[in-house]
Design a protein around this motif. Structure first.
Motif, PDB file in Angstrom:
ATOM      1  N   ASP A 276      11.418   7.538  -1.159  1.00  0.00           N
ATOM      2  CA  ASP A 276      12.289   6.655  -0.370  1.00  0.00           C
ATOM      3  C   ASP A 276      11.494   5.770   0.592  1.00  0.00           C
ATOM      4  N   GLY A 277      10.396   5.200   0.092  1.00  0.00           N
ATOM      5  CA  GLY A 277       9.645   4.254   0.896  1.00  0.00           C
ATOM      6  C   GLY A 277       8.779   4.883   1.968  1.00  0.00           C
ATOM      7  N   LYS A 278       8.762   6.233   2.036  1.00  0.00           N
ATOM      8  CA  LYS A 278       7.891   6.882   3.029  1.00  0.00           C
ATOM      9  C   LYS A 278       6.466   6.756   2.513  1.00  0.00           C
ATOM     10  N   GLY A 279       5.526   6.462   3.435  1.00  0.00           N
ATOM     11  CA  GLY A 279       4.144   6.263   3.008  1.00  0.00           C
ATOM     12  C   GLY A 279       3.951   4.942   2.292  1.00  0.00           C
ATOM     13  N   GLN A 280       4.655   3.889   2.748  1.00  0.00           N
ATOM     14  CA  GLN A 280       4.481   2.560   2.148  1.00  0.00           C
ATOM     15  C   GLN A 280       4.339   1.514   3.232  1.00  0.00           C
ATOM     16  N   GLN A 281       3.510   0.524   2.949  1.00  0.00           N
ATOM     17  CA  GLN A 281       3.341  -0.561   3.915  1.00  0.00           C
ATOM     18  C   GLN A 281       3.080  -1.871   3.171  1.00  0.00           C
TER      19      GLN A 281
ATOM     20  N   ILE B 285      13.734   5.692 -15.153  1.00  0.00           N
ATOM     21  CA  ILE B 285      12.697   4.692 -14.873  1.00  0.00           C
ATOM     22  C   ILE B 285      13.305   3.585 -14.029  1.00  0.00           C
ATOM     23  N   GLU B 286      12.619   3.280 -12.927  1.00  0.00           N
ATOM     24  CA  GLU B 286      13.016   2.151 -12.087  1.00  0.00           C
ATOM     25  C   GLU B 286      12.209   0.932 -12.519  1.00  0.00           C
ATOM     26  N   PHE B 287      12.912  -0.170 -12.733  1.00  0.00           N
ATOM     27  CA  PHE B 287      12.285  -1.408 -13.224  1.00  0.00           C
ATOM     28  C   PHE B 287      12.481  -2.550 -12.234  1.00  0.00           C
ATOM     29  N   PHE B 288      11.524  -3.484 -12.282  1.00  0.00           N
ATOM     30  CA  PHE B 288      11.741  -4.822 -11.724  1.00  0.00           C
ATOM     31  C   PHE B 288      12.069  -5.720 -12.906  1.00  0.00           C
ATOM     32  N   LEU B 289      12.994  -6.653 -12.725  1.00  0.00           N
ATOM     33  CA  LEU B 289      13.203  -7.706 -13.724  1.00  0.00           C
ATOM     34  C   LEU B 289      12.411  -8.910 -13.231  1.00  0.00           C
TER      35      LEU B 289
ATOM     36  N   PHE C 122      -2.864   0.401  -4.062  1.00  0.00           N
ATOM     37  CA  PHE C 122      -2.463  -0.910  -3.582  1.00  0.00           C
ATOM     38  C   PHE C 122      -1.921  -1.700  -4.763  1.00  0.00           C
ATOM     39  N   GLU C 123      -0.647  -2.080  -4.655  1.00  0.00           N
ATOM     40  CA  GLU C 123       0.007  -2.790  -5.761  1.00  0.00           C
ATOM     41  C   GLU C 123       0.224  -4.242  -5.399  1.00  0.00           C
ATOM     42  N   GLY C 124      -0.039  -5.141  -6.332  1.00  0.00           N
ATOM     43  CA  GLY C 124       0.303  -6.545  -6.129  1.00  0.00           C
ATOM     44  C   GLY C 124       1.810  -6.688  -6.046  1.00  0.00           C
ATOM     45  N   LEU C 125       2.263  -7.660  -5.233  1.00  0.00           N
ATOM     46  CA  LEU C 125       3.704  -7.855  -5.055  1.00  0.00           C
ATOM     47  C   LEU C 125       4.291  -8.468  -6.336  1.00  0.00           C
ATOM     48  N   VAL C 126       5.304  -7.835  -6.882  1.00  0.00           N
ATOM     49  CA  VAL C 126       5.982  -8.370  -8.071  1.00  0.00           C
ATOM     50  C   VAL C 126       7.115  -9.278  -7.580  1.00  0.00           C
ATOM     51  N   LYS C 127       7.142 -10.516  -8.093  1.00  0.00           N
ATOM     52  CA  LYS C 127       8.280 -11.397  -7.752  1.00  0.00           C
ATOM     53  C   LYS C 127       9.400 -11.046  -8.720  1.00  0.00           C
ATOM     54  N   PHE C 128      10.403 -10.363  -8.199  1.00  0.00           N
ATOM     55  CA  PHE C 128      11.443  -9.917  -9.138  1.00  0.00           C
ATOM     56  C   PHE C 128      12.790 -10.579  -8.882  1.00  0.00           C
ATOM     57  N   ARG C 129      13.563 -10.718  -9.989  1.00  0.00           N
ATOM     58  CA  ARG C 129      14.932 -11.259  -9.867  1.00  0.00           C
ATOM     59  C   ARG C 129      15.879 -10.181  -9.382  1.00  0.00           C
TER      60      ARG C 129
ATOM     61  N   ILE D 279       7.763  -1.791 -15.125  1.00  0.00           N
ATOM     62  CA  ILE D 279       8.080  -0.468 -14.581  1.00  0.00           C
ATOM     63  C   ILE D 279       7.579  -0.343 -13.141  1.00  0.00           C
ATOM     64  N   ASN D 280       8.466   0.072 -12.243  1.00  0.00           N
ATOM     65  CA  ASN D 280       8.046   0.394 -10.873  1.00  0.00           C
ATOM     66  C   ASN D 280       7.628   1.859 -10.826  1.00  0.00           C
ATOM     67  N   GLU D 281       8.563   2.760 -11.121  1.00  0.00           N
ATOM     68  CA  GLU D 281       8.168   4.168 -11.120  1.00  0.00           C
ATOM     69  C   GLU D 281       9.088   5.021 -11.970  1.00  0.00           C
TER      70      GLU D 281
ATOM     71  N   ALA E 263      20.235  -2.152  -5.408  1.00  0.00           N
ATOM     72  CA  ALA E 263      19.780  -2.874  -4.213  1.00  0.00           C
ATOM     73  C   ALA E 263      19.366  -1.838  -3.179  1.00  0.00           C
ATOM     74  N   HIS E 264      18.233  -2.099  -2.531  1.00  0.00           N
ATOM     75  CA  HIS E 264      17.702  -1.172  -1.532  1.00  0.00           C
ATOM     76  C   HIS E 264      17.845  -1.753  -0.133  1.00  0.00           C
ATOM     77  N   ALA E 265      17.944  -0.884   0.843  1.00  0.00           N
ATOM     78  CA  ALA E 265      17.884  -1.303   2.250  1.00  0.00           C
ATOM     79  C   ALA E 265      16.882  -0.370   2.922  1.00  0.00           C
TER      80      ALA E 265
ATOM     81  N   LEU F  59       0.865  -1.177   0.000  1.00  0.00           N
ATOM     82  CA  LEU F  59       0.000   0.000   0.000  1.00  0.00           C
ATOM     83  C   LEU F  59       0.904   1.231   0.000  1.00  0.00           C
ATOM     84  N   LYS F  60       0.658   2.130  -0.964  1.00  0.00           N
ATOM     85  CA  LYS F  60       1.526   3.315  -1.092  1.00  0.00           C
ATOM     86  C   LYS F  60       0.657   4.558  -1.179  1.00  0.00           C
ATOM     87  N   THR F  61       1.071   5.633  -0.532  1.00  0.00           N
ATOM     88  CA  THR F  61       0.333   6.884  -0.724  1.00  0.00           C
ATOM     89  C   THR F  61       0.372   7.228  -2.219  1.00  0.00           C
TER      90      THR F  61
HETATM   91  P1  AMP Z   1       9.046   2.617  -4.474  1.00  0.00           P
HETATM   92  O1  AMP Z   1       9.084   3.741  -3.507  1.00  0.00           O
HETATM   93  O2  AMP Z   1       7.762   2.437  -5.170  1.00  0.00           O
HETATM   94  O3  AMP Z   1      10.225   2.647  -5.411  1.00  0.00           O
HETATM   95  O4  AMP Z   1       9.278   1.280  -3.613  1.00  0.00           O
HETATM   96  C1  AMP Z   1      10.449   1.099  -2.831  1.00  0.00           C
HETATM   97  C2  AMP Z   1      10.909  -0.347  -2.921  1.00  0.00           C
HETATM   98  O5  AMP Z   1       9.883  -1.230  -2.430  1.00  0.00           O
HETATM   99  C3  AMP Z   1      11.176  -0.836  -4.340  1.00  0.00           C
HETATM  100  O6  AMP Z   1      12.450  -0.456  -4.777  1.00  0.00           O
HETATM  101  C4  AMP Z   1      11.023  -2.343  -4.152  1.00  0.00           C
HETATM  102  O7  AMP Z   1      12.165  -2.903  -3.557  1.00  0.00           O
HETATM  103  C5  AMP Z   1       9.854  -2.442  -3.198  1.00  0.00           C
HETATM  104  N1  AMP Z   1       8.584  -2.504  -3.963  1.00  0.00           N
HETATM  105  C6  AMP Z   1       7.819  -1.455  -4.292  1.00  0.00           C
HETATM  106  N2  AMP Z   1       6.724  -1.857  -4.992  1.00  0.00           N
HETATM  107  C7  AMP Z   1       6.803  -3.185  -5.117  1.00  0.00           C
HETATM  108  C8  AMP Z   1       5.972  -4.195  -5.722  1.00  0.00           C
HETATM  109  N3  AMP Z   1       4.819  -3.892  -6.344  1.00  0.00           N
HETATM  110  N4  AMP Z   1       6.398  -5.477  -5.659  1.00  0.00           N
HETATM  111  C9  AMP Z   1       7.537  -5.811  -5.027  1.00  0.00           C
HETATM  112  N5  AMP Z   1       8.357  -4.918  -4.421  1.00  0.00           N
HETATM  113  C10 AMP Z   1       8.005  -3.618  -4.448  1.00  0.00           C
END
Ligand code: AMP
Length: 379
Positions: free
Chosen positions: A152-157, A253-257, A179-186, A265-267, A210-212, A144-146
């Motif tokens: 930087d992940g603020k407003g995400q759960q 553009i930030e991507f998931f593989l 609300f985004e479905g979880l992407v299974k990414f490599r 595309i993530n964002e 890689a994120h922390a 869930l994201k605002t």
């Molecule tokens: P964002 O602020 O949208 O870039 O999300 C921060 C980080 O959360 C991303 O870089 C991913 O590691 C993880 N993430 C965000 N959205 C998803 C998603 N739909 N599925 C899996 N991981 C996600």
């Protein structure tokens, strides 16, 4: 359109580290820089020729600022597009309101991308606990994201399929979310593009990220886990986005593989990006110089990389209570470059700077960068 030549004054909305690195490149190229933001004593303000300290909705100040510059760009997407509309009456604004408006709202962004035929995570826009519950039933586990103003992940759960929509929604504290479905990414990676008003475009190769704790931690280029076919596909997607949004400037553009090696595309960030900081040391022409060239209508530079590289972010957590991190130890390897943003207050999670290391391979560069960062803690 005639080019805006060195000697002209470039305006920047926002005054953080991205504005600072832009200002350094702009001044190297012989431009003057004015920054506009509500904050005083800023990373970009330290380097700029002048700082305008005012709110983004202060139309009188925006007008005065516009009258001192030849073009305006931005380093920060959480600015109401109305500010750009005001500025546009007096001066070119690059990128313009369409790119900003699309990129600053997650549902608008994803809808636009889908309409371009580009893959995103499955999502629903939600305004209530009932809508969240329905989205969970359809998408299962997700995030869930605002809808707007997050970074930087603020407003995400992250929500398990069993999470109780009612209590989550009550505590989330917003009236609009995605609300985004979880992407299974490599892996996660990014592509940075740059485009002029005439439509000339250059694309950098993929950077693996890689994120922390939702904050970028390490970037590697060329991206070791991304097959060439996926890099090309992601570059093509970036090209489509910049053309459709008529973006002038830099866009990341930030991507998931995904599991099938397809880019999702993530964002979008309509500006230089943290994952592109390694271009300063590893590429002939960095993302910030490209931003200057693009907004000024100059020929773009090459996106060719000189050497494999790794970048590690330096967050405030690395600072001791008294004194400073061990800069001498970190710089004892001559292949390590240090970038600090001039921020006085080292709070946990705050981006204070980064280290870039070059190497004969990405793996070697990463080892060097990681050990340099580790050595900052040596006393
Ligand atoms: P964002 O602020 O949208 O870039 O999300 C921060 C980080 O959360 C991303 O870089 C991913 O590691 C993880 N993430 C965000 N959205 C998803 C998603 N739909 N599925 C899996 N991981 C996600």
């Amino acid at each position: 359109m005639s080019a805006i030549l060195p000697g002209a004054t470039l305006g920047m909305l926002g005054s953080g580290q991205l504005g600072r690195m832009f200002a350094i490149e702009a001044r190297r190229l012989g431009y003057r820089v004015h920054v506009f933001s509500p904050d005083s004593d800023t990373p970009a303000g330290e380097v700029a020729n002048a700082s305008w300290i005012a709110e983004y909705d202060d139309e009188d100040s925006l007008k005065e600022f516009a009258n001192t510059v030849d073009v305006v760009s931005l380093e920060f997407e959480n600015i109401d597009v109305q500010a750009l509309h005001v500025l546009e009456q007096y001066v070119p604004v690059r990128p313009g309101p369409l790119t900003l408006h699309t990129a600053q709202h997650r549902a608008r962004e994803k809808t636009a991308l889908r309409n371009m035929g580009l893959a995103t995570a499955p999502f629903h826009l939600v305004h209530s606990a009932d809508e969240l519950s329905r989205a969970q039933q359809e998408l299962g586990e997700g995030i869930l994201k605002t809808a707007a103003w997050g970074y930087d992940g603020k407003g995400q759960q992250r929500l398990s399929p069993q999470a109780d929509a009612k209590s989550v929604w009550q505590n989330f504290g917003t009236d609009e979310a995605v609300f985004e479905g979880l992407v299974k990414f490599r892996c996660e990676f990014s592509v940075i593009g740059v485009r002029t008003e005439a439509g000339d475009m250059q694309l950098y190769g993929a950077v693996e990220n890689a994120h922390a704790n939702h904050i970028l931690d390490v970037s590697l280029a060329p991206a070791p886990s991304v097959p060439e076919s996926a890099v090309q596909r992601a570059q093509e997607m970036t090209r489509v986005v910049m053309e459709k949004l008529d973006t002038v400037g830099v866009l990341c553009i930030e991507f998931f593989l995904d599991e099938h090696d397809e880019p999702i595309i993530n964002e979008i960030a309509p500006r230089p990006h943290n994952s592109g900081h390694l271009t300063i040391d590893a590429h002939y022409v960095c993302q910030f110089e490209q931003q200057v060239r693009a907004i000024c209508g100059l020929p773009l530079g090459t996106t060719q990389q000189r050497q494999p590289a790794a970048m590690v972010n330096l967050l405030g957590d690395l600072w001791p209570v008294h004194g400073q991190p061990n800069w001498v130890a970190a710089l004892s390897n001559p292949l390590v470059k240090l970038h600090l943003y001039g921020k006085q207050d080292a709070r946990p999670g705050r981006k204070m700077g980064h280290l870039t290391a070059l190497g004969d391979s990405v793996a070697a560069a990463e080892t060097t960068a990681q050990s340099a960062r580790q050595s900052l803690l040596e006393r």
